[in-house]
Design a protein around this motif. Structure first.
Motif, mmCIF file in Angstrom:
data_model
loop_
_atom_site.group_PDB
_atom_site.id
_atom_site.type_symbol
_atom_site.label_atom_id
_atom_site.label_comp_id
_atom_site.label_asym_id
_atom_site.label_seq_id
_atom_site.Cartn_x
_atom_site.Cartn_y
_atom_site.Cartn_z
ATOM 1 N N HIS A 1 -13.440 -11.643 1.521
ATOM 2 C CA HIS A 1 -13.191 -11.244 0.142
ATOM 3 C C HIS A 1 -12.557 -9.868 0.113
ATOM 4 O O HIS A 1 -12.702 -9.078 1.046
ATOM 5 C CB HIS A 1 -14.462 -11.286 -0.693
ATOM 6 C CG HIS A 1 -15.597 -10.479 -0.142
ATOM 7 N ND1 HIS A 1 -15.721 -9.131 -0.347
ATOM 8 C CD2 HIS A 1 -16.653 -10.842 0.629
ATOM 9 C CE1 HIS A 1 -16.810 -8.706 0.255
ATOM 10 N NE2 HIS A 1 -17.397 -9.710 0.861
ATOM 11 N N LEU A 2 -11.883 -9.585 -1.002
ATOM 12 C CA LEU A 2 -10.998 -8.435 -1.089
ATOM 13 C C LEU A 2 -10.835 -8.053 -2.551
ATOM 14 O O LEU A 2 -10.739 -8.918 -3.416
ATOM 15 C CB LEU A 2 -9.629 -8.882 -0.531
ATOM 16 C CG LEU A 2 -8.478 -7.898 -0.505
ATOM 17 C CD1 LEU A 2 -8.756 -6.800 0.509
ATOM 18 C CD2 LEU A 2 -7.210 -8.652 -0.110
ATOM 19 N N ASN B 1 0.840 -1.193 0.000
ATOM 20 C CA ASN B 1 0.000 0.000 0.000
ATOM 21 C C ASN B 1 0.879 1.248 0.000
ATOM 22 O O ASN B 1 2.105 1.158 0.035
ATOM 23 C CB ASN B 1 -0.905 0.004 1.237
ATOM 24 C CG ASN B 1 -1.933 -1.105 1.152
ATOM 25 O OD1 ASN B 1 -2.523 -1.314 0.106
ATOM 26 N ND2 ASN B 1 -2.125 -1.819 2.249
ATOM 27 N N GLU B 2 0.213 2.390 0.004
ATOM 28 C CA GLU B 2 0.954 3.660 0.037
ATOM 29 C C GLU B 2 1.856 3.730 1.266
ATOM 30 O O GLU B 2 2.926 4.332 1.230
ATOM 31 C CB GLU B 2 -0.015 4.845 0.076
ATOM 32 C CG GLU B 2 -0.889 4.996 -1.165
ATOM 33 C CD GLU B 2 -2.141 4.148 -1.122
ATOM 34 O OE1 GLU B 2 -2.164 3.141 -0.391
ATOM 35 O OE2 GLU B 2 -3.100 4.480 -1.832
ATOM 36 N N GLU C 1 1.250 -4.346 3.925
ATOM 37 C CA GLU C 1 0.240 -4.762 4.887
ATOM 38 C C GLU C 1 0.035 -6.267 4.783
ATOM 39 O O GLU C 1 -0.074 -6.802 3.682
ATOM 40 C CB GLU C 1 -1.077 -4.041 4.593
ATOM 41 C CG GLU C 1 -2.190 -4.375 5.587
ATOM 42 C CD GLU C 1 -3.521 -3.703 5.233
ATOM 43 O OE1 GLU C 1 -4.440 -3.771 6.056
ATOM 44 O OE2 GLU C 1 -3.639 -3.140 4.140
ATOM 45 N N MET D 1 -4.202 4.042 2.032
ATOM 46 C CA MET D 1 -5.449 3.396 2.475
ATOM 47 C C MET D 1 -5.259 1.889 2.548
ATOM 48 O O MET D 1 -4.647 1.287 1.683
ATOM 49 C CB MET D 1 -6.567 3.747 1.487
ATOM 50 C CG MET D 1 -7.881 3.099 1.828
ATOM 51 S SD MET D 1 -9.162 3.602 0.647
ATOM 52 C CE MET D 1 -10.194 2.117 0.669
ATOM 53 N N GLY D 2 -5.776 1.297 3.596
ATOM 54 C CA GLY D 2 -5.644 -0.138 3.779
ATOM 55 C C GLY D 2 -6.557 -0.908 2.844
ATOM 56 O O GLY D 2 -7.318 -0.331 2.077
ATOM 57 N N ASN D 3 -6.472 -2.201 2.924
ATOM 58 C CA ASN D 3 -7.265 -3.049 2.062
ATOM 59 C C ASN D 3 -8.532 -3.459 2.798
ATOM 60 O O ASN D 3 -8.472 -3.988 3.894
ATOM 61 C CB ASN D 3 -6.456 -4.292 1.682
ATOM 62 C CG ASN D 3 -5.206 -3.891 0.920
ATOM 63 O OD1 ASN D 3 -5.284 -3.541 -0.237
ATOM 64 N ND2 ASN D 3 -4.074 -3.892 1.605
ATOM 65 N N LYS D 4 -9.651 -3.209 2.166
ATOM 66 C CA LYS D 4 -10.935 -3.434 2.818
ATOM 67 C C LYS D 4 -11.362 -4.887 2.613
ATOM 68 O O LYS D 4 -11.604 -5.317 1.486
ATOM 69 C CB LYS D 4 -11.971 -2.474 2.232
ATOM 70 C CG LYS D 4 -13.285 -2.461 2.982
ATOM 71 C CD LYS D 4 -14.223 -1.450 2.349
ATOM 72 C CE LYS D 4 -15.660 -1.739 2.778
ATOM 73 N NZ LYS D 4 -16.624 -1.184 1.827
ATOM 74 N N ILE D 5 -11.469 -5.607 3.704
ATOM 75 C CA ILE D 5 -11.859 -7.007 3.625
ATOM 76 C C ILE D 5 -13.287 -7.147 4.107
ATOM 77 O O ILE D 5 -13.645 -6.642 5.167
ATOM 78 C CB ILE D 5 -10.920 -7.874 4.481
ATOM 79 C CG1 ILE D 5 -9.490 -7.780 3.929
ATOM 80 C CG2 ILE D 5 -11.391 -9.321 4.521
ATOM 81 C CD1 ILE D 5 -8.470 -8.461 4.788
#
Lengths: 122, 122
Positions: free
Chosen positions: A83-84, A69-70, A74, B1-5
């Motif tokens: 799911h992602l 990520n920026e 992570e 921004m993180g990854n939305k699971i």
């Protein structure tokens, strides 16, 4: 012609020296694929960097992904039903999958759009 | 921004007077949607006739679909893990879903192609 019904758990060999990739449906812009892992991980130092957005569902088993990520790398743990969305060119790798049971993934790869209403972009 | 699971079983109300439709990801040509049914069926005499191909996975619960083929109306029973491609304009309806547990579907609607490498066309 009748309707061909498949099952996500069908046709999985007992012994999996390599991950198994099965295309379930596709056209030129969309591919729906089942992946079966059996303790597999991405090779050391390997990162996926894909042209298409990938929406991925962990169906059974478990896995740990690393995603760039920026703000850095992570790590996310995925359990059944998780799911992602992984946007195109967001680098990621599979750190591990369950050592005690097979891990079944459903991945939908898609493109053909200049707009994106869900998910973040880097 | 993180990854939305997200999770396919997340955010399902206990009481479902109507089916619940949740878009999980989409762009202008692809839509990935969760549908939760709780004993619901298509209204009497109603048939879906869709502009897009629909790949559908029954995640949990059970269902019976009717699908219009060249040879007539075929009824198919779907159990967890079963998946099916319903080509655009193939008329179909949900005859029933499980009366004893919620039925969770994953549907992928897609178009933007003139070719189709999987599934039959009418």
């Amino acid at each position: 012609m009748g309707n061909k019904i498949g099952n996500l758990t069908g046709g999985i060999p007992g012994n999996l020296p390599e991950e198994v990739f099965t295309v379930l449906a596709e056209n030129e812009h969309v591919k729906i694929e089942r992946v079966v892992s059996d303790g597999h991980a991405s090779p050391e130092g390997f990162w996926y960097d894909q042209e298409q957005d990938e929406w991925v569902l962990l169906v059974s088993g478990s896995a740990v992904l690393s995603i760039v990520n920026e703000t850095g790398i992570e790590q996310v743990e995925l359990m059944p039903g998780d799911h992602l969305l992984i946007p195109a060119h967001r680098r990621h790798r599979v750190e591990s999958t369950s050592a005690t049971e097979k891990t079944v993934w459903l991945a939908v790869f898609y493109s053909c759009s200049s707009t994106q209403s869900t998910g973040s972009t880097v």
